[in-house]
Design a protein around this motif. Structure first.
Motif, PDB file in Angstrom:
ATOM      1  N   LYS A  97       1.039  -1.490   0.204  1.00 20.05           N
ATOM      2  CA  LYS A  97      -0.441  -0.180   0.167  1.00 20.05           C
ATOM      3  C   LYS A  97       0.865   0.944  -0.239  1.00 20.05           C
ATOM      4  O   LYS A  97       0.036   2.002  -0.380  1.00 20.05           O
ATOM      5  CB  LYS A  97      -0.737   0.038   0.975  1.00 20.05           C
ATOM      6  N   THR A  98       1.811   1.003   0.815  1.00 16.69           N
ATOM      7  CA  THR A  98       2.776   2.507   0.948  1.00 16.69           C
ATOM      8  C   THR A  98       3.245   2.840  -0.038  1.00 16.69           C
ATOM      9  O   THR A  98       3.871   3.868  -0.760  1.00 16.69           O
ATOM     10  CB  THR A  98       4.281   2.219   1.980  1.00 16.69           C
ATOM     11  N   SER A  99       3.683   1.650  -1.208  1.00 22.94           N
ATOM     12  CA  SER A  99       4.540   1.547  -2.386  1.00 22.94           C
ATOM     13  C   SER A  99       3.421   2.459  -3.731  1.00 22.94           C
ATOM     14  O   SER A  99       3.549   3.059  -4.138  1.00 22.94           O
ATOM     15  CB  SER A  99       5.457   0.198  -3.064  1.00 22.94           C
ATOM     16  N   PHE A 100       1.969   1.380  -3.683  1.00 27.49           N
ATOM     17  CA  PHE A 100       0.932   1.970  -4.316  1.00 27.49           C
ATOM     18  C   PHE A 100       1.111   3.705  -4.196  1.00 27.49           C
ATOM     19  O   PHE A 100       0.798   4.861  -4.900  1.00 27.49           O
ATOM     20  CB  PHE A 100       0.499   1.320  -4.427  1.00 27.49           C
ATOM     21  N   PHE A 101       0.746   4.303  -2.792  1.00 31.62           N
ATOM     22  CA  PHE A 101       0.436   4.854  -2.411  1.00 31.62           C
ATOM     23  C   PHE A 101       1.210   6.556  -2.998  1.00 31.62           C
ATOM     24  O   PHE A 101       1.288   7.315  -3.417  1.00 31.62           O
ATOM     25  CB  PHE A 101      -0.142   5.502  -1.040  1.00 31.62           C
ATOM     26  N   SER A 102       2.634   6.324  -2.641  1.00 34.10           N
ATOM     27  CA  SER A 102       3.245   6.990  -3.225  1.00 34.10           C
ATOM     28  C   SER A 102       4.085   7.304  -4.381  1.00 34.10           C
ATOM     29  O   SER A 102       4.370   8.506  -5.331  1.00 34.10           O
ATOM     30  CB  SER A 102       4.801   6.389  -2.648  1.00 34.10           C
ATOM     31  N   MET A 162       8.874  13.463  -5.318  1.00 37.68           N
ATOM     32  CA  MET A 162       9.550  11.843  -6.497  1.00 37.68           C
ATOM     33  C   MET A 162      10.672  11.379  -5.743  1.00 37.68           C
ATOM     34  O   MET A 162      10.667  10.887  -6.279  1.00 37.68           O
ATOM     35  CB  MET A 162      10.099  12.662  -8.301  1.00 37.68           C
ATOM     36  N   VAL A 163      11.668  12.529  -4.896  1.00 35.50           N
ATOM     37  CA  VAL A 163      12.490  11.091  -4.432  1.00 35.50           C
ATOM     38  C   VAL A 163      12.297  11.026  -3.421  1.00 35.50           C
ATOM     39  O   VAL A 163      12.728   9.374  -3.145  1.00 35.50           O
ATOM     40  CB  VAL A 163      13.924  12.144  -3.771  1.00 35.50           C
ATOM     41  N   ILE A 164      11.334  11.609  -2.596  1.00 34.85           N
ATOM     42  CA  ILE A 164      10.544  10.634  -1.519  1.00 34.85           C
ATOM     43  C   ILE A 164      10.151   9.019  -1.657  1.00 34.85           C
ATOM     44  O   ILE A 164      10.477   7.908  -1.965  1.00 34.85           O
ATOM     45  CB  ILE A 164       9.671  10.839  -0.461  1.00 34.85           C
ATOM     46  N   GLY A 165       9.525   8.931  -3.339  1.00 25.74           N
ATOM     47  CA  GLY A 165       8.762   8.714  -4.000  1.00 25.74           C
ATOM     48  C   GLY A 165       9.224   7.489  -4.643  1.00 25.74           C
ATOM     49  O   GLY A 165       9.331   6.266  -4.363  1.00 25.74           O
ATOM     50  N   GLY A 166      11.166   7.598  -5.067  1.00 23.71           N
ATOM     51  CA  GLY A 166      11.779   6.843  -5.121  1.00 23.71           C
ATOM     52  C   GLY A 166      12.830   6.307  -4.103  1.00 23.71           C
ATOM     53  O   GLY A 166      12.944   5.099  -4.729  1.00 23.71           O
ATOM     54  N   ILE A 167      12.739   6.700  -3.266  1.00 32.98           N
ATOM     55  CA  ILE A 167      13.010   5.748  -2.289  1.00 32.98           C
ATOM     56  C   ILE A 167      12.166   5.213  -1.705  1.00 32.98           C
ATOM     57  O   ILE A 167      12.853   4.057  -0.869  1.00 32.98           O
ATOM     58  CB  ILE A 167      13.877   6.862  -0.854  1.00 32.98           C
ATOM     59  N   GLN A 169      10.029   3.495  -3.365  1.00 30.89           N
ATOM     60  CA  GLN A 169      10.344   2.301  -4.611  1.00 30.89           C
ATOM     61  C   GLN A 169      11.797   1.446  -4.595  1.00 30.89           C
ATOM     62  O   GLN A 169      11.050  -0.014  -4.867  1.00 30.89           O
ATOM     63  CB  GLN A 169      10.163   2.949  -6.169  1.00 30.89           C
ATOM     64  N   TRP A 170      12.789   2.358  -4.622  1.00 30.25           N
ATOM     65  CA  TRP A 170      13.548   1.526  -3.929  1.00 30.25           C
ATOM     66  C   TRP A 170      13.663   0.258  -2.556  1.00 30.25           C
ATOM     67  O   TRP A 170      13.968  -0.689  -3.112  1.00 30.25           O
ATOM     68  CB  TRP A 170      15.260   2.351  -3.941  1.00 30.25           C
ATOM     69  N   ARG A 171      13.573   1.221  -1.689  1.00 28.23           N
ATOM     70  CA  ARG A 171      12.701   0.185  -0.261  1.00 28.23           C
ATOM     71  C   ARG A 171      12.178  -1.142  -0.610  1.00 28.23           C
ATOM     72  O   ARG A 171      12.607  -1.421  -0.241  1.00 28.23           O
ATOM     73  CB  ARG A 171      12.673   1.247   0.389  1.00 28.23           C
ATOM     74  N   ASN A 172      11.196  -0.724  -1.255  1.00 30.73           N
ATOM     75  CA  ASN A 172      10.211  -2.118  -1.403  1.00 30.73           C
ATOM     76  C   ASN A 172      10.563  -3.002  -2.758  1.00 30.73           C
ATOM     77  O   ASN A 172       9.694  -3.537  -2.722  1.00 30.73           O
ATOM     78  CB  ASN A 172       9.091  -1.120  -1.158  1.00 30.73           C
ATOM     79  N   ARG A 173      11.442  -2.475  -3.669  1.00 28.28           N
ATOM     80  CA  ARG A 173      11.750  -3.449  -4.342  1.00 28.28           C
ATOM     81  C   ARG A 173      11.746  -5.064  -4.149  1.00 28.28           C
ATOM     82  O   ARG A 173      11.441  -5.960  -5.068  1.00 28.28           O
ATOM     83  CB  ARG A 173      13.261  -2.366  -5.362  1.00 28.28           C
ATOM     84  N   TYR A 174      12.797  -5.158  -2.949  1.00 33.77           N
ATOM     85  CA  TYR A 174      12.233  -6.776  -2.833  1.00 33.77           C
ATOM     86  C   TYR A 174      12.158  -7.162  -1.617  1.00 33.77           C
ATOM     87  O   TYR A 174      12.622  -8.111  -0.928  1.00 33.77           O
ATOM     88  CB  TYR A 174      14.488  -7.143  -2.874  1.00 33.77           C
ATOM     89  N   ALA A 175      11.019  -6.043  -1.598  1.00 33.31           N
ATOM     90  CA  ALA A 175       9.987  -6.787  -0.461  1.00 33.31           C
ATOM     91  C   ALA A 175       9.402  -7.550  -0.243  1.00 33.31           C
ATOM     92  O   ALA A 175       9.082  -8.363  -1.384  1.00 33.31           O
ATOM     93  CB  ALA A 175       8.714  -5.332   0.099  1.00 33.31           C
ATOM     94  N   PRO A 176       9.474  -8.480   1.207  1.00 37.91           N
ATOM     95  CA  PRO A 176       8.329  -9.809   0.499  1.00 37.91           C
ATOM     96  C   PRO A 176       7.308  -9.664   0.151  1.00 37.91           C
ATOM     97  O   PRO A 176       6.045  -8.598   0.723  1.00 37.91           O
ATOM     98  CB  PRO A 176       8.920 -11.047   2.387  1.00 37.91           C
ATOM     99  N   CYS A 177       6.854 -10.962  -0.212  1.00 42.31           N
ATOM    100  CA  CYS A 177       5.200 -10.768  -0.934  1.00 42.31           C
ATOM    101  C   CYS A 177       4.642 -12.041  -0.175  1.00 42.31           C
ATOM    102  O   CYS A 177       5.706 -13.083   0.574  1.00 42.31           O
ATOM    103  CB  CYS A 177       5.468 -10.698  -2.244  1.00 42.31           C
ATOM    104  N   PRO A 178       3.159 -11.753   0.225  1.00 46.92           N
ATOM    105  CA  PRO A 178       2.866 -13.403   0.649  1.00 46.92           C
ATOM    106  C   PRO A 178       3.000 -14.375  -0.127  1.00 46.92           C
ATOM    107  O   PRO A 178       3.420 -15.066  -1.108  1.00 46.92           O
ATOM    108  CB  PRO A 178       1.574 -13.240   0.424  1.00 46.92           C
ATOM    109  N   VAL A 179       2.397 -15.455   0.479  1.00 45.91           N
ATOM    110  CA  VAL A 179       3.248 -16.801  -0.197  1.00 45.91           C
ATOM    111  C   VAL A 179       1.989 -17.588  -0.023  1.00 45.91           C
ATOM    112  O   VAL A 179       2.246 -18.666  -1.783  1.00 45.91           O
ATOM    113  CB  VAL A 179       3.948 -17.637   1.239  1.00 45.91           C
ATOM    114  N   ASP A 180       0.475 -17.257  -0.349  1.00 44.58           N
ATOM    115  CA  ASP A 180      -0.421 -17.058  -1.141  1.00 44.58           C
ATOM    116  C   ASP A 180      -0.183 -16.904  -2.435  1.00 44.58           C
ATOM    117  O   ASP A 180       0.232 -16.386  -3.050  1.00 44.58           O
ATOM    118  CB  ASP A 180      -1.690 -16.766  -0.745  1.00 44.58           C
ATOM    119  N   LEU A 181      -0.123 -17.969  -3.500  1.00 48.82           N
ATOM    120  CA  LEU A 181       0.282 -17.602  -4.999  1.00 48.82           C
ATOM    121  C   LEU A 181      -0.948 -16.111  -5.948  1.00 48.82           C
ATOM    122  O   LEU A 181       0.263 -15.332  -6.130  1.00 48.82           O
ATOM    123  CB  LEU A 181      -0.208 -18.691  -5.916  1.00 48.82           C
ATOM    124  N   ARG A 182      -2.357 -16.564  -5.390  1.00 45.44           N
ATOM    125  CA  ARG A 182      -3.020 -15.554  -5.708  1.00 45.44           C
ATOM    126  C   ARG A 182      -2.824 -14.115  -5.008  1.00 45.44           C
ATOM    127  O   ARG A 182      -2.412 -12.611  -5.831  1.00 45.44           O
ATOM    128  CB  ARG A 182      -4.317 -15.319  -5.077  1.00 45.44           C
TER     129      ARG A 182
END
Length: 129
Positions: free
Chosen positions: A10-15, A73-78, A80-93
């Protein structure tokens, strides 16, 4: 899905939406009026200013608009960069939704960056040429 994972998505999409809003303001102040004038549509620009007189204020304060947009834009880029490898849920969907949201968010951010660059060109560089 863990609460932290949902928060990161949500943070990534909102930013990315905030950066899109911020960068589009640079189009309103500079790129669209310059484009209309360069295409010989000065009358269309005059009509636009008559309907939306706030455009004049935005154009007069373009330095503040660009500073604010660039900071966002700089804050949004930060984010984006921070969340690029954030873990996603295990559930496939949920995992697919997470990855799709991440791609959409990056696309919105890159589009916003392009809008900021176009607006900056017309606001600051083009008048010097």
């Amino acid at each position: 899905m863990m609460q932290d994972d949902l928060h990161d998505v949500k943070t990534s999409f909102f930013s990315s939406l905030v950066t899109l809003f911020a960068s589009s303001s640079t189009l309103v102040c500079c790129a669209i009026p310059a484009l209309l004038v360069s295409l010989g549509a000065g009358a269309a620009l005059a009509s636009l200013v008559a309907v939306f007189p706030q455009i004049v204020w935005i154009s007069e304060n373009k330095e503040i608009i660009f500073l604010f947009s660039t900071v966002l834009m700089v804050i949004g880029g930060i984010v984006q960069w921070r969340n690029r490898y954030a873990p996603c849920p295990v559930d496939l969907r949920l995992r697919q939704a997470c990855l799709r949201t991440r791609k959409v968010s990056l696309g919105i951010y890159l589009f916003s960056l392009a809008l900021l660059i176009i607006g900056g060109w017309f606001a600051f560089i083009q008048p010097l040429l």
